[in-house]
Design a protein around this motif. Structure first.
Motif, PDB file in Angstrom:
ATOM      1  N   LEU A  56      94.312 105.654  99.746  1.00 46.89           N
ATOM      2  CA  LEU A  56      95.547 105.811  98.973  1.00 46.89           C
ATOM      3  C   LEU A  56      96.688 104.939  99.488  1.00 46.89           C
ATOM      4  O   LEU A  56      97.763 104.931  98.904  1.00 46.89           O
ATOM      5  CB  LEU A  56      95.977 107.278  98.957  1.00 46.89           C
ATOM      6  N   GLY A  57      96.471 104.206 100.581  1.00 44.90           N
ATOM      7  CA  GLY A  57      97.494 103.285 101.065  1.00 44.90           C
ATOM      8  C   GLY A  57      98.411 103.857 102.121  1.00 44.90           C
ATOM      9  O   GLY A  57      99.527 103.370 102.277  1.00 44.90           O
ATOM     10  N   GLY A  58      97.998 104.875 102.825  1.00 41.94           N
ATOM     11  CA  GLY A  58      98.801 105.420 103.913  1.00 41.94           C
ATOM     12  C   GLY A  58      99.253 106.840 103.664  1.00 41.94           C
ATOM     13  O   GLY A  58      99.178 107.372 102.551  1.00 41.94           O
ATOM     14  N   LEU A  59      99.752 107.438 104.746  1.00 42.07           N
ATOM     15  CA  LEU A  59     100.167 108.840 104.684  1.00 42.07           C
ATOM     16  C   LEU A  59     101.390 109.028 103.798  1.00 42.07           C
ATOM     17  O   LEU A  59     101.502 110.029 103.083  1.00 42.07           O
ATOM     18  CB  LEU A  59     100.447 109.353 106.102  1.00 42.07           C
ATOM     19  N   ASP A  60     102.315 108.074 103.810  1.00 47.94           N
ATOM     20  CA  ASP A  60     103.510 108.220 102.980  1.00 47.94           C
ATOM     21  C   ASP A  60     103.158 108.227 101.497  1.00 47.94           C
ATOM     22  O   ASP A  60     103.752 108.962 100.712  1.00 47.94           O
ATOM     23  CB  ASP A  60     104.519 107.119 103.298  1.00 47.94           C
ATOM     24  N   ARG A  61     102.175 107.442 101.106  1.00 48.08           N
ATOM     25  CA  ARG A  61     101.758 107.440  99.700  1.00 48.08           C
ATOM     26  C   ARG A  61     100.971 108.695  99.355  1.00 48.08           C
ATOM     27  O   ARG A  61     101.007 109.165  98.213  1.00 48.08           O
ATOM     28  CB  ARG A  61     100.957 106.181  99.409  1.00 48.08           C
TER      29      ARG A  61
ATOM     30  N   LYS B 232     103.463 115.090  96.000  1.00 53.14           N
ATOM     31  CA  LYS B 232     104.699 115.507  95.325  1.00 53.14           C
ATOM     32  C   LYS B 232     104.532 115.410  93.811  1.00 53.14           C
ATOM     33  O   LYS B 232     104.885 116.333  93.078  1.00 53.14           O
ATOM     34  CB  LYS B 232     105.867 114.638  95.779  1.00 53.14           C
ATOM     35  N   TRP B 233     103.979 114.308  93.332  1.00 52.84           N
ATOM     36  CA  TRP B 233     103.770 114.140  91.893  1.00 52.84           C
ATOM     37  C   TRP B 233     102.810 115.192  91.348  1.00 52.84           C
ATOM     38  O   TRP B 233     102.999 115.711  90.256  1.00 52.84           O
ATOM     39  CB  TRP B 233     103.241 112.754  91.582  1.00 52.84           C
TER      40      TRP B 233
ATOM     41  N   MET C 288      97.457  98.325  88.605  1.00 56.97           N
ATOM     42  CA  MET C 288      98.046  99.628  88.876  1.00 56.97           C
ATOM     43  C   MET C 288      97.878  99.957  90.355  1.00 56.97           C
ATOM     44  O   MET C 288      96.903  99.592  90.975  1.00 56.97           O
ATOM     45  CB  MET C 288      97.342 100.685  88.049  1.00 56.97           C
ATOM     46  N   LYS C 289      98.808 100.699  90.867  1.00 55.30           N
ATOM     47  CA  LYS C 289      98.724 101.097  92.262  1.00 55.30           C
ATOM     48  C   LYS C 289      97.655 102.171  92.435  1.00 55.30           C
ATOM     49  O   LYS C 289      97.269 102.848  91.484  1.00 55.30           O
ATOM     50  CB  LYS C 289     100.075 101.616  92.729  1.00 55.30           C
ATOM     51  N   ARG C 290      97.230 102.305  93.676  1.00 62.22           N
ATOM     52  CA  ARG C 290      96.167 103.274  93.958  1.00 62.22           C
ATOM     53  C   ARG C 290      96.588 104.709  93.656  1.00 62.22           C
ATOM     54  O   ARG C 290      95.803 105.503  93.151  1.00 62.22           O
ATOM     55  CB  ARG C 290      95.755 103.172  95.422  1.00 62.22           C
ATOM     56  N   ILE C 291      97.831 105.038  93.987  1.00 66.25           N
ATOM     57  CA  ILE C 291      98.244 106.422  93.754  1.00 66.25           C
ATOM     58  C   ILE C 291      98.422 106.701  92.266  1.00 66.25           C
ATOM     59  O   ILE C 291      98.203 107.822  91.823  1.00 66.25           O
ATOM     60  CB  ILE C 291      99.499 106.804  94.561  1.00 66.25           C
ATOM     61  N   HIS C 292      98.783 105.685  91.488  1.00 62.91           N
ATOM     62  CA  HIS C 292      98.848 105.880  90.042  1.00 62.91           C
ATOM     63  C   HIS C 292      97.455 106.147  89.487  1.00 62.91           C
ATOM     64  O   HIS C 292      97.277 107.017  88.616  1.00 62.91           O
ATOM     65  CB  HIS C 292      99.459 104.668  89.349  1.00 62.91           C
ATOM     66  N   LEU C 293      96.476 105.402  89.982  1.00 60.39           N
ATOM     67  CA  LEU C 293      95.096 105.631  89.539  1.00 60.39           C
ATOM     68  C   LEU C 293      94.592 107.002  89.964  1.00 60.39           C
ATOM     69  O   LEU C 293      93.886 107.675  89.213  1.00 60.39           O
ATOM     70  CB  LEU C 293      94.184 104.532  90.077  1.00 60.39           C
ATOM     71  N   ALA C 294      94.963 107.412  91.186  1.00 63.45           N
ATOM     72  CA  ALA C 294      94.538 108.736  91.663  1.00 63.45           C
ATOM     73  C   ALA C 294      95.163 109.842  90.822  1.00 63.45           C
ATOM     74  O   ALA C 294      94.495 110.821  90.472  1.00 63.45           O
ATOM     75  CB  ALA C 294      94.908 108.899  93.133  1.00 63.45           C
TER      76      ALA C 294
ATOM     77  N   LEU D  93      95.071 117.200  99.473  1.00 65.09           N
ATOM     78  CA  LEU D  93      95.918 116.180 100.088  1.00 65.09           C
ATOM     79  C   LEU D  93      96.752 116.757 101.222  1.00 65.09           C
ATOM     80  O   LEU D  93      97.110 116.047 102.165  1.00 65.09           O
ATOM     81  CB  LEU D  93      96.832 115.547  99.039  1.00 65.09           C
ATOM     82  N   ALA D  94      97.076 118.040 101.143  1.00 62.48           N
ATOM     83  CA  ALA D  94      97.860 118.674 102.201  1.00 62.48           C
ATOM     84  C   ALA D  94      97.084 118.754 103.511  1.00 62.48           C
ATOM     85  O   ALA D  94      97.685 118.928 104.581  1.00 62.48           O
ATOM     86  CB  ALA D  94      98.295 120.068 101.768  1.00 62.48           C
ATOM     87  N   LEU D  95      95.784 118.596 103.462  1.00 56.99           N
ATOM     88  CA  LEU D  95      94.972 118.599 104.689  1.00 56.99           C
ATOM     89  C   LEU D  95      95.179 117.344 105.524  1.00 56.99           C
ATOM     90  O   LEU D  95      94.822 117.319 106.695  1.00 56.99           O
ATOM     91  CB  LEU D  95      93.483 118.729 104.329  1.00 56.99           C
ATOM     92  N   ARG D  96      95.748 116.297 104.928  1.00 60.77           N
ATOM     93  CA  ARG D  96      96.008 115.014 105.587  1.00 60.77           C
ATOM     94  C   ARG D  96      94.753 114.437 106.222  1.00 60.77           C
ATOM     95  O   ARG D  96      94.731 114.072 107.392  1.00 60.77           O
ATOM     96  CB  ARG D  96      97.124 115.151 106.624  1.00 60.77           C
TER      97      ARG D  96
END
Length: 133
Positions: free
Chosen positions: A68-73, A79-80, A1-7, A57-60
């Motif tokens: 999480l694999g980068g800012l785009d992710r 968003k999710w 599973m991808k990191r963002i899916h796990l998060a 997450l909005a704090l960047r």
């Protein structure tokens, strides 16, 4: 599973596990109104938890980017989480107001209230001492 899916999964499962440790989703006796009470609390906890993580997450934060694999992710996860928060908040709102509407429409019958500490006499409320309750 991808990191963002796990998060995303962890963001939804952690409050659920903590909720189940404190309460149950199957109240006894199992009626519509008892389940409504429990589910409103549960959906409120999930909505607030998901919105809180989205705000973090909005704090960047730079330390979160590699996890999480980068800012785009991170943006995609935010968003999710925002969509999940909206869906759960709408469900929470529907359980609060939709039930009242259904009672007003005659689809449901409001359960009888438990007797309170006082006894109504005419138009006045007479409080009884605790020993007489």
């Amino acid at each position: 599973m991808k990191r963002i899916h796990l998060a995303l999964l962890a963001t939804l499962l952690l409050p659920t596990v903590l909720w189940l440790a404190a309460d149950t989703l199957l109240p006894e006796p199992f009626t519509y109104f008892s389940f409504r009470s429990v589910f409103m609390q549960y959906s409120g906890v999930i909505a607030i938890g998901v919105m809180s993580v989205a705000m973090l997450l909005a704090l960047r934060s730079k330390w979160l980017e590699p996890l999480l694999g980068g800012l785009d992710r991170m943006y995609r996860l935010q968003k999710w989480l925002g969509i999940a928060a909206l869906v759960v908040a709408i469900l929470h709102w529907w359980w609060a107001t939709g039930t009242k509407w259904m009672v007003g429409w005659g689809w449901l019958v409001r359960p009888a209230r438990k007797p309170g500490a006082g006894v109504a006499v005419g138009q006045h409320l007479v409080l009884r001492p605790a020993a007489l309750r």
